[in-house]
Enzyme design. Structure first.
Site, short mmCIF file in Angstrom:
data_model
loop_
_atom_site.label_atom_id
_atom_site.label_comp_id
_atom_site.label_asym_id
_atom_site.label_seq_id
_atom_site.Cartn_x
_atom_site.Cartn_y
_atom_site.Cartn_z
N ASP A 196 76.16 56.03 -10.04
CA ASP A 196 77.38 56.27 -10.24
C ASP A 196 77.33 56.53 -12.27
O ASP A 196 78.16 56.48 -12.54
CB ASP A 196 76.92 54.33 -11.21
CG ASP A 196 77.47 53.95 -10.06
OD1 ASP A 196 78.71 53.93 -9.01
OD2 ASP A 196 77.21 52.41 -9.56
C1 GLC Z 1 75.61 51.93 -15.57
C2 GLC Z 1 74.80 52.27 -14.92
C3 GLC Z 1 74.27 51.92 -13.45
C4 GLC Z 1 74.87 51.72 -12.82
C5 GLC Z 1 75.99 51.60 -13.63
C6 GLC Z 1 77.38 50.35 -12.40
O1 GLC Z 1 76.46 53.07 -15.96
O2 GLC Z 1 73.49 52.70 -16.15
O3 GLC Z 1 72.67 52.76 -13.67
O4 GLC Z 1 74.51 51.97 -11.75
O5 GLC Z 1 76.54 51.39 -14.56
O6 GLC Z 1 78.27 50.48 -12.92
C1 GLC Z 2 73.12 50.32 -9.75
C2 GLC Z 2 74.04 50.43 -9.40
C3 GLC Z 2 74.77 51.23 -7.95
C4 GLC Z 2 73.74 52.56 -8.16
C5 GLC Z 2 72.88 53.09 -9.12
C6 GLC Z 2 72.93 54.24 -9.12
O1 GLC Z 2 71.63 50.37 -9.47
O2 GLC Z 2 74.20 48.54 -9.18
O3 GLC Z 2 75.70 50.84 -7.07
O4 GLC Z 2 74.14 52.94 -6.62
O5 GLC Z 2 72.96 52.11 -9.96
O6 GLC Z 2 73.52 54.74 -10.13
#
Ligand code: GLC
Ligand code: GLC
Length: 811
Positions: free
Chosen positions: A483
Site C-alpha cells: 500500500d
Molecule cells: C498505511 C500503512 C500501511 C497500510 C495502509 C493501509 O499506509 O502504513 O501499512 O497498508 O495504511 O491503507
Molecule cells: C497492511 C494492509 C494490507 C497491505 C499491507 C502492505 O497490512 O492492510 O492491505 O497489503 O499493509 O502494505
C-alpha cells in the site's frame, strides 16, 4: 525473558506478571458482539461495528497506556485495590491472567482476599459476562465493598472523541434495581441501548463519571471507592458510566460470587418505550435471566469451549515440537478467526474507527479460516465480490455494516481484483462447492446489475490484461499489495493521503508483483474455466499466463532477483541499479510461488539473493537498503524511517511467501528456518525485545536498519496469520486441499522423522501418519489408505462421516 507460559492443555497463555512489556490482549466474542481485553482488564466492547456501535469508551494512545476497561475495585476495610493490578496498581500477593479462546481469566489477591474475574461473550449472546469470585483466605471475618465500573461510549466512537459541544449534553441513563441502562440518543434515532447489571442487590450505584471519580482523579483513585460509598448519581449529560456498589461479609474461608452483564439490545421502532420516557427493558430482562447463576455461566463457558474445539479439530498436528504444535493447533487458527471477524478494524494498533474491510485483506484472511467456517467464508466471498465494479476493478475497502464500498478510498489498487480468485479457489478446494460460481452477484452493490461469481472472476483476471503498461506488465495504479509503494502519487503536501492523492492511474508505472500474482492465480482461473466446459476461455487464459511469464523473465528479472516495479518515469524500482531499495521481498516470494523461473534457475537465484540481502536473525526485511530520504516518485514507502513498516521492516505478511517459495524448490530446511524466525511461540524467550504477545503474529518486526531491531508492532490484525497458516499446514506439512481431494505433498527439514495430522475434510476424518525413513525433504514414496496402497498422493474423497487411516512414507 518470559512473562508467562503456554498452557497447551487448556489452550491458554498464562501471564504471571501484570508488567508485560506492552498490554497483551485477547478478543471476546465470535459473531456479533466483541470485546478487546488486556491482561490488566483494559479494553472495550462493541456490537458488530467498532466505530458505529461502540458500547464502552477507550482512549487510544492514552497515558498511562491502556487506561479504561471493565474494572472491579475493592475496598477491604479501607485498603483499596484492583485485582487486575491496573488501574490502582497496588502490589498483589498473587496475579495471574489466562487468555484462552474467547475468554480471559484474571486473578489477583491482596490482604488475604482472592478475587477471580472471568470475562467472556457467550455464543449467540449480545453481551459480555463477567463472573467474579471472592474468597476470604484469612482467619478473620471481612467486610468488603465492591465497586464495578464501565464508562459508556456515546456509540459512534469517532464522534465520541471529537464532538464535545454536543456530546456533553446528550448522555442519558436509567436505573432499575441492580441494572444501569445507557440510553443516549435512544429518544431520537437510535433503537438500541446498553445495560450493565449484576445478579445481586446493591447498596448503591453511580452513573455520572465525575461523581464517581472526582473531577481531577483518574481511574486509579476514584473518590467513591476511596470513601467507601456510592453517591447514587444519575448522569445527565457529561459522561455516563455504570458502577454498582455491593457490600459483602465474608467469614474466614468463605466465598462469594457475582455475575455482571454488559449487554446490547435493539428494539423495534414501535416497541421502543414501556411508557413515555421509559425504555422497553423486556429484552434486557431476558438476557439477564440467562445468567443468574454460576451453573448458567459454567454451561455457557463449556459451550464456548466446545465451539472452539469444533473449529480447531479440523486440523490437529502432533509433531513432537511443542512450539510448532501449539501454533498450528491453537494460536495460529485462533488468530485467523480473529482476523476474519475484525479484519483490520479494532486492535491495540487499529482504532476501530478508520478502516473497513479490505478487499485484498479479506480474501487473504479467508485462506486461514476457510476450513474452520466454510459457510461463513462463502458469504464473505459473495459480500466482497458485490463491491466489484463492472470493469473488474474493486473498491479497496467496504463497510461491514452496510457492506457497501468505501467511496473515501475508492478503487485503483490493481492487485485487489486478483485476490478474489485466490479466495474463491481456496473456498472451492476446501469444500468442493462449485455452485458458488453460479451465484448472481451485484456490481458496486447494485442489486439490479448482477453477474455470476464466475463472471466476476473473469473480470478480475481481465482487469490485469486490460491495464498493461509499456513493458507489457500490469499497471500498478494507486498501489499493489504494498500500500505504500505509491508510484503515481507524487505528494508534496504534509498530511495528504498517499493512497488517494494524485491520479488513480498512471499509464506507465508497472508492478512485477501483480505480474507474479497474475501467474500465480492463472492456473486456478484456467481450471475453473475447464470445469465449466469453457475450453476456449481456458485456452485464452493459458496464453495470457504464458505471455506474462515470459514478460516477467524478460523485463522483470534483474540478473540475480526479480525487479519490483517500473515507476511513472519508466525507471526501475528494486534493481541493482538503484541507489537504495535495490531488492524487495514481494516479487521474489510471489514469482517463485507462481513457478516463474523455477525450471530455468532464476527462481533459485532469487531466493538465494533473499538469503544474502534480506534475511536477518529476526526474519526477512521487506527491502534493502531502506530509503534514507523521502522520494515523491515512490510515495509512502520512503516516508518511514529506515527499518520500519514497508521501508525495510520485517513485514511478517510476506515472509511466508518466501517460505512457500522455498518449498517449491524443495528446500524444507530453509522454509522451516524462516518460519521459526517470525513465529511468536519461538520468540517467547525474547519477549522483552519482541514486546508484543508471544501467542500471535504481529504485522511488523523492526528491521535491521531500525533503531529497535527485533521489536514487534501491530499485533493481531494482519494477513500474516493466514499466510503463515498456509505456509505451515500446506507448503511445509503438505496437507493441500485441491479441487478433487486432499493432496499430500510435504516439504520438511530432512531430520524430521515422523508426524501425524488429523484433518477433517469434506465430511471425512483423515488420520494421517507421515514417516520419513530416508531423511528427505520432499517426495512421497508410498501412500496407504485404510490398509491399501493408492496410486499417487491424492487421497480419495469419502464423504462418509467416517475416520480413515492414511500412512504416508516419504522418499
Ligand atoms: C498505511 C500503512 C500501511 C497500510 C495502509 C493501509 O499506509 O502504513 O501499512 O497498508 O495504511 O491503507
Ligand atoms: C497492511 C494492509 C494490507 C497491505 C499491507 C502492505 O497490512 O492492510 O492491505 O497489503 O499493509 O502494505
Amino acid at each position: 525473558m518470559k512473562f508467562g507460559y503456554f498452557d497447551d492443555q487448556n489452550r491458554e497463555y498464562v501471564m504471571t506478571t501484570p508488567r508485560t512489556p506492552y498490554p497483551w490482549i485477547n478478543y471476546l466474542g465470535s459473531e456479533e458482539f466483541f470485546g478487546l481485553i488486556s491482561n490488566t482488564a483494559g479494553g472495550y466492547s462493541f456490537y458488530q461495528d467498532a466505530r458505529l456501535r461502540r458500547l464502552t469508551r477507550y482512549r487510544y494512545n492514552n497515558v498511562p497506556l491502556d487506561d479504561g476497561g471493565r474494572y472491579l475495585y475493592i475496598n477491604d476495610g479501607g485498603d483499596c485495590w484492583t485485582p487486575s493490578y491496573k488501574p490502582m496498581k497496588k502490589e498483589l500477593s498473587f496475579y495471574e491472567c489466562r487468555h484462552g479462546l474467547g475468554y480471559s481469566k484474571i486473578q489477583g489477591a491482596r490482604g488475604g482476599l482472592k478475587v477471580e474475574q472471568l470475562f467472556f461473550t457467550p455464543l449467540f449472546f449480545t453481551g459480555e459476562v463477567t463472573q467474579v469470585r471472592l474468597k476470604n483466605e484469612t482467619d478473620r471475618a471481612k467486610t468488603i465493598s465492591l465497586f464495578s465500573l464501565v464508562e459508556f461510549c456515546l456509540w459512534d466512537a469517532q464522534d465520541d472523541m471529537t464532538n464535545f459541544q454536543r456530546n456533553l449534553s446528550v448522555g442519558e441513563v436509567e436505573v432499575e434495581d441492580s441494572t444501569i441502562y445507557h440510553k443516549t440518543e435512544y429518544r431520537e434515532r437510535r433503537d438500541h441501548y446498553a445495560f450493565f447489571s449484576v445478579n445481586s442487590d446493591v447498596v448503591g450505584f453511580d452513573t455520572d463519571r465525575e461523581s464517581f471519580l472526582g473531577l481531577s482523579n483518574g481511574f486509579d483513585s476514584p473518590e467513591v471507592v476511596l470513601e467507601g460509598s456510592a453517591k447514587n448519581s444519575v448522569a445527565s449529560g457529561w459522561s455516563p458510566v455504570g458502577s454498582h456498589h455491593i457490600q459483602v461479609q465474608l467469614a474466614p474461608g468463605e466465598e462469594a460470587s457475582y455475575i455482571f452483564i454488559l449487554g446490547y439490545v435493539e428494539n423495534a421502532r414501535d416497541q421502543k418505550w414501556e411508557r413515555p420516557g421509559v425504555i422497553n427493558k423486556a429484552r434486557a430482562h431476558e438476557m439477564i435471566a440467562k445468567f443468574r447463576t454460576d451453573d448458567q455461566v459454567h454451561a455457557a463457558l463449556e459451550d464456548l469451549k466446545s465451539h472452539w474445539n469444533s473449529l480447531l479439530c479440523k486440523f490437529q498436528l502432533t509433531s513432537g515440537d511443542e512450539k510448532l504444535d501449539r501454533m498450528v493447533n491453537i494460536w495460529n487458527p485462533y488468530q485467523c478467526m480473529v482476523t476474519f471477524n475484525m479484519s483490520r478494524s479494532a486492535s491495540y494498533f487499529e482504532s476501530g474507527i478508520g478502516r473497513g474491510m479490505g478487499f485484498r485483506d479479506s480474501n487473504q484472511d479467508l485462506l486461514g479460516f476457510v476450513h474452520q467456517v466454510p459457510a461463513r467464508a462463502r458469504q464473505r466471498i459473495l459480500d466482497i465480490a458485490a463491491t466489484q465494479f463492472e470493469d473488474g476493478s474493486a473498491y479497496h475497502q467496504y463497510q461491514p455494516l452496510t457492506k457497501k464500498g468505501n467511496d473515501a478510498i475508492g478503487s485503483g489498487f490493481n492487485d485487489d481484483p486478483l485476490w478474489l480468485i485466490v479466495g474463491t479457489a481456496a473456498y472451492i478446494k476446501e469444500t468442493g462447492d462449485f455452485s458458488i460460481l453460479d451465484e448472481a452477484v451485484p456490481f458496486d452493490s447494485d442489486p439490479s446489475n448482477t453477474a455470476s461469481l464466475f463472471e466476476h472472476l473473469k473480470r478480475s483476471f481481465y482487469h490485469v490484461i486490460n491495464n498493461m503498461g509499456p513493458h507489457g506488465l500490469p499497471l500498478i495504479g494507486r498501489a499493489d499489495w504494498n500500500d505504500c509503494l505509491n508510484l503515481n502519487c507524487f505528494s508534496e503536501e504534509p498530511g495528504e493521503s498517499f493512497q488517494t492523492s494524485g491520479p488513480s492511474e498512471g499509464p506507465v508505472a508497472e508492478s512485477i508483483f501483480i505480474a507474479g500474482l497474475f501467474v500465480y492465480v492463472a492456473p486456478d482461473f484456467i481450471e475453473l474455466c475447464r470445469r465449466g466446459n469453457l475450453v476456449e476461455e481456458a485456452r485464452q487464459a493459458q496464453m495470457h499466463m504464458e505471455t506474462m511469464t515470459q514478460t516477467v523473465l524478460e523485463h522483470g528479472y534483474d540478473g540475480e532477483w526479480f525487479l519490483r516495479a517500473y515507476d511513472a518515469a519508466g525507471e526501475k524500482v528494486g534493481s541493482k541499479e538503484c541507489g537504495e531499495g535495490k531488492i524487495f521481498i514481494e516479487p521474489q516470494g510471489l514469482c517463485v510461488m507462481a513457478g516463474i523461473g523455477v525450471e530455468t534457475g532464476e527462481a533459485e537465484q532469487a531466493l538465494n539473493s533473499v538469503a544474502q540481502h534480506l534475511e536477518t536473525e529476526h526474519g526477512i526485511v521487506l527491502l534493502a537498503p531502506p530509503y534514507s530520504t523521502y522520494y515523491p516518485e515512490l510515495g509512502e514507502i520512503s516516508s518511514y524511517p529506515p527499518g520500519y513498516k514497508e521501508n525495510g521492516g520485517i513485514f511478517c505478511h510476506n515472509n511466508p511467501w518466501v517460505m512457500i517459495a522455498e518449498t517449491i524448490l524443495g528446500r524444507g530446511e530453509r522454509a522451516f528456518e524462516l518460519y521459526k524466525k517470525i513465529c511468536p511461540a519461538y520468540r517467547e524467550d525474547i519477549s522483552e525485545l519482541h514486546r508484543l504477545e508471544p501467542y500471535v503474529y504481529a504485522q511488523m518486526i523492526g528491521g535491521r536498519d531500525a533503531v529497535n531491531f527485533g521489536q514487534a508492532k501491530n499485533s493481531w490484525l494482519t494477513g500474516t496469520a493466514a499466510w503463515n497458516y498456509v505456509a505451515m499446514s500446506q507448503a511445509i506439512l503438505g496437507i493441500k486441499p485441491s479441487y478433487d481431494g486432499l493432496v499430500i505433498d510435504p516439504c520438511i527439514p530432512p531430520r524430521w522423522e515422523a508426524y501425524s495430522i488429523v484433518r477433517q475434510f469434506r465430511g471425512a476424518t483423515y488420520q494421517i501418519h507421515i514417516t520419513n525413513p530416508n531423511g528427505v525433504s520432499q517426495g512421497v514414496a508410498k501412500v496407504v489408505v485404510d490398509g491399501e496402497e493408492i496410486a499417487g498422493n491424492k487421497l480419495p474423497l469419502f464423504l462418509d462421516g467416517q475416520a480413515h487411516q492414511v500412512e504416508v512414507v516419504l522418499g
